[in-house]
Design a protein around this motif. Structure first.
Motif, PDB file in Angstrom:
ATOM      1  N   SER A   1       0.625  -1.446   0.094  1.00 55.92           N
ATOM      2  CA  SER A   1      -0.147   0.268   0.469  1.00 55.92           C
ATOM      3  C   SER A   1       0.592   1.484   0.293  1.00 55.92           C
ATOM      4  CB  SER A   1      -0.528  -0.089   1.087  1.00 55.92           C
ATOM      5  OG  SER A   1      -1.720  -1.524   1.038  1.00 55.92           O
ATOM      6  N   LEU A   2       2.319   1.016   0.419  1.00 53.90           N
ATOM      7  CA  LEU A   2       2.753   2.253   0.344  1.00 53.90           C
ATOM      8  C   LEU A   2       4.358   2.380  -0.211  1.00 53.90           C
ATOM      9  CD1 LEU A   2       2.512   2.237   4.624  1.00 53.90           C
ATOM     10  CD2 LEU A   2       1.508   3.836   3.209  1.00 53.90           C
ATOM     11  N   SER A   3       4.580   3.537  -0.739  1.00 55.82           N
ATOM     12  CA  SER A   3       6.140   3.506  -1.633  1.00 55.82           C
ATOM     13  C   SER A   3       6.799   4.559  -0.333  1.00 55.82           C
ATOM     14  CB  SER A   3       5.706   4.390  -2.941  1.00 55.82           C
ATOM     15  OG  SER A   3       6.803   4.355  -3.508  1.00 55.82           O
ATOM     16  N   PHE A   4       7.851   3.709  -0.668  1.00 53.81           N
ATOM     17  CA  PHE A   4       9.353   4.347   0.079  1.00 53.81           C
ATOM     18  C   PHE A   4      10.565   4.524  -0.534  1.00 53.81           C
ATOM     19  CE2 PHE A   4       6.829   2.727   3.162  1.00 53.81           C
ATOM     20  CZ  PHE A   4       6.839   4.063   4.721  1.00 53.81           C
ATOM     21  N   SER A   5      11.194   6.154  -0.898  1.00 52.72           N
ATOM     22  CA  SER A   5      12.478   6.572  -1.385  1.00 52.72           C
ATOM     23  C   SER A   5      13.333   6.618  -0.418  1.00 52.72           C
ATOM     24  CB  SER A   5      12.722   7.510  -2.479  1.00 52.72           C
ATOM     25  OG  SER A   5      11.769   8.468  -0.997  1.00 52.72           O
ATOM     26  N   PHE A   6      14.449   5.546   0.443  1.00 52.10           N
ATOM     27  CA  PHE A   6      15.430   5.583   0.629  1.00 52.10           C
ATOM     28  C   PHE A   6      16.611   6.497  -0.008  1.00 52.10           C
ATOM     29  CE2 PHE A   6      12.718   1.990   1.645  1.00 52.10           C
ATOM     30  CZ  PHE A   6      12.129   2.034   2.602  1.00 52.10           C
ATOM     31  N   PRO A   7      16.750   7.548   0.766  1.00 54.00           N
ATOM     32  CA  PRO A   7      17.423   8.649   0.217  1.00 54.00           C
ATOM     33  C   PRO A   7      19.064   8.261   1.598  1.00 54.00           C
ATOM     34  CG  PRO A   7      15.900  10.031   1.269  1.00 54.00           C
ATOM     35  CD  PRO A   7      15.161   8.204   1.418  1.00 54.00           C
ATOM     36  N   ASP A   8      20.066   8.892   1.511  1.00 51.22           N
ATOM     37  CA  ASP A   8      20.952   9.362   2.175  1.00 51.22           C
ATOM     38  C   ASP A   8      20.513   9.737   3.709  1.00 51.22           C
ATOM     39  OD1 ASP A   8      23.535   9.209   3.610  1.00 51.22           O
ATOM     40  OD2 ASP A   8      23.975  10.958   2.068  1.00 51.22           O
ATOM     41  N   THR A   9      20.110   8.744   4.322  1.00 52.24           N
ATOM     42  CA  THR A   9      20.155  10.534   6.137  1.00 52.24           C
ATOM     43  C   THR A   9      21.072  10.586   6.605  1.00 52.24           C
ATOM     44  OG1 THR A   9      19.245   7.996   6.747  1.00 52.24           O
ATOM     45  CG2 THR A   9      17.638   9.247   5.272  1.00 52.24           C
ATOM     46  N   ILE A  10      22.227  10.881   6.212  1.00 54.45           N
ATOM     47  CA  ILE A  10      22.968  11.324   6.603  1.00 54.45           C
ATOM     48  C   ILE A  10      23.506  12.851   6.284  1.00 54.45           C
ATOM     49  CG2 ILE A  10      25.947  11.342   7.229  1.00 54.45           C
ATOM     50  CD1 ILE A  10      25.720   7.890   6.197  1.00 54.45           C
ATOM     51  N   VAL A  11      23.471  13.871   7.447  1.00 57.18           N
ATOM     52  CA  VAL A  11      23.363  15.320   7.687  1.00 57.18           C
ATOM     53  C   VAL A  11      24.892  14.700   8.791  1.00 57.18           C
ATOM     54  CG1 VAL A  11      21.922  15.499   9.606  1.00 57.18           C
ATOM     55  CG2 VAL A  11      22.392  17.017   8.073  1.00 57.18           C
ATOM     56  N   TYR A  12      25.518  15.879   7.893  1.00 54.66           N
ATOM     57  CA  TYR A  12      26.592  17.209   9.029  1.00 54.66           C
ATOM     58  C   TYR A  12      26.749  18.482   8.861  1.00 54.66           C
ATOM     59  CZ  TYR A  12      29.109  12.448   7.038  1.00 54.66           C
ATOM     60  OH  TYR A  12      29.299  11.630   6.781  1.00 54.66           O
ATOM     61  N   GLY A  13      27.076  18.727  10.264  1.00 54.45           N
ATOM     62  CA  GLY A  13      27.008  20.240  10.461  1.00 54.45           C
ATOM     63  C   GLY A  13      28.164  21.169  11.450  1.00 54.45           C
ATOM     64  N   PRO A  14      28.222  22.183  11.256  1.00 56.93           N
ATOM     65  CA  PRO A  14      29.316  22.626  12.247  1.00 56.93           C
ATOM     66  C   PRO A  14      28.856  22.510  13.684  1.00 56.93           C
ATOM     67  CG  PRO A  14      27.972  24.325  12.045  1.00 56.93           C
ATOM     68  CD  PRO A  14      27.802  22.465  10.460  1.00 56.93           C
ATOM     69  N   ALA A  15      29.650  22.042  15.115  1.00 52.86           N
ATOM     70  CA  ALA A  15      28.920  22.074  16.254  1.00 52.86           C
ATOM     71  C   ALA A  15      28.359  23.721  16.806  1.00 52.86           C
ATOM     72  CB  ALA A  15      29.878  21.232  16.926  1.00 52.86           C
ATOM     73  N   ILE A  16      27.448  23.979  16.647  1.00 51.01           N
ATOM     74  CA  ILE A  16      26.600  25.154  17.002  1.00 51.01           C
ATOM     75  C   ILE A  16      25.877  24.978  18.317  1.00 51.01           C
ATOM     76  CG2 ILE A  16      26.119  27.571  16.303  1.00 51.01           C
ATOM     77  CD1 ILE A  16      26.810  27.312  13.765  1.00 51.01           C
ATOM     78  N   ASP A  17      26.033  25.667  19.723  1.00 52.53           N
ATOM     79  CA  ASP A  17      24.587  25.512  20.359  1.00 52.53           C
ATOM     80  C   ASP A  17      23.419  25.591  19.808  1.00 52.53           C
ATOM     81  OD1 ASP A  17      24.164  24.934  22.701  1.00 52.53           O
ATOM     82  OD2 ASP A  17      24.716  26.401  23.643  1.00 52.53           O
ATOM     83  N   SER A  18      22.925  24.832  20.466  1.00 48.22           N
ATOM     84  CA  SER A  18      20.886  25.353  20.620  1.00 48.22           C
ATOM     85  C   SER A  18      21.191  25.333  18.821  1.00 48.22           C
ATOM     86  CB  SER A  18      20.823  26.330  21.077  1.00 48.22           C
ATOM     87  OG  SER A  18      21.438  26.193  22.369  1.00 48.22           O
ATOM     88  N   SER A  19      21.797  24.862  18.185  1.00 50.69           N
ATOM     89  CA  SER A  19      21.508  24.345  16.108  1.00 50.69           C
ATOM     90  C   SER A  19      20.737  23.453  16.166  1.00 50.69           C
ATOM     91  CB  SER A  19      22.042  25.031  15.158  1.00 50.69           C
ATOM     92  OG  SER A  19      23.215  24.134  15.318  1.00 50.69           O
ATOM     93  N   ALA A  20      20.291  22.912  14.780  1.00 50.87           N
ATOM     94  CA  ALA A  20      20.093  21.701  14.288  1.00 50.87           C
ATOM     95  C   ALA A  20      20.608  21.244  12.796  1.00 50.87           C
ATOM     96  CB  ALA A  20      18.209  21.646  14.625  1.00 50.87           C
ATOM     97  N   LEU A  21      20.983  19.415  12.740  1.00 53.90           N
ATOM     98  CA  LEU A  21      21.163  19.033  12.214  1.00 53.90           C
ATOM     99  C   LEU A  21      19.761  17.925  10.916  1.00 53.90           C
ATOM    100  CD1 LEU A  21      24.344  17.014  13.543  1.00 53.90           C
ATOM    101  CD2 LEU A  21      23.722  19.220  12.185  1.00 53.90           C
TER     102      LEU A  21
END
Length: 144
Positions: A24-44
């Protein structure tokens, strides 16, 4: 020849009872690795556009469950599936309309200390419990 017709009739009879449930469902499985700078109170954040699609003309009920959440001290995570959940929410039950496509997002809220995190979401079709998908998400913060 009659044996072949008999097998065909048996196959049609079995399929008419829905013993082999269609996906019933279709999923696309992309790359789910996210990199970013270590900045307080931010989000990846991993943004997955049109990632889950209801392939049917029926409403489908979905359970989305965060089954793994390995975060270092000072980090948290949250996911979005139609609506965004607070970090303390590990599961939601929602519906998808006929032929609807849904965006998915996963957020690692980080601090200023470089580290990494892993989380896994489980997607289960409540109408067909054998239809289950898992997706792993990675967040890696780096020194600035």
């Amino acid at each position: 020849m009659s044996m072949r017709i008999g097998k065909l009739i048996l196959l049609l009879w079995i399929s008419s009872f829905g013993l082999g449930r269609a996906q019933s469902l279709s999923f696309s499985f992309p790359d789910t690795i996210v990199y970013g700078p270590a900045i307080d109170s931010s989000a990846l954040s991993c943004w997955l556009n049109d990632w889950v699609t209801n392939l049917t003309g029926q409403v489908v009920t979905i359970d989305v469950v965060r089954v793994q959440n390995v975060t270092p001290p000072g980090w948290s995570s949250a996911f979005c599936f139609q609506v965004c959940s607070q970090p303390q929410i590990d599961s939601i039950r929602t519906t998808m309309g006929p032929n609807e496509a849904v965006n998915v997002a996963f957020h690692f809220m980080i601090n200023d200390i470089p580290d990494s995190s892993t989380a896994v979401l489980k997607f289960k079709n409540v109408n067909n419990p054998s239809e289950v998908y898992y997706q792993r998400f990675y967040g890696i913060s780096q020194s600035t």
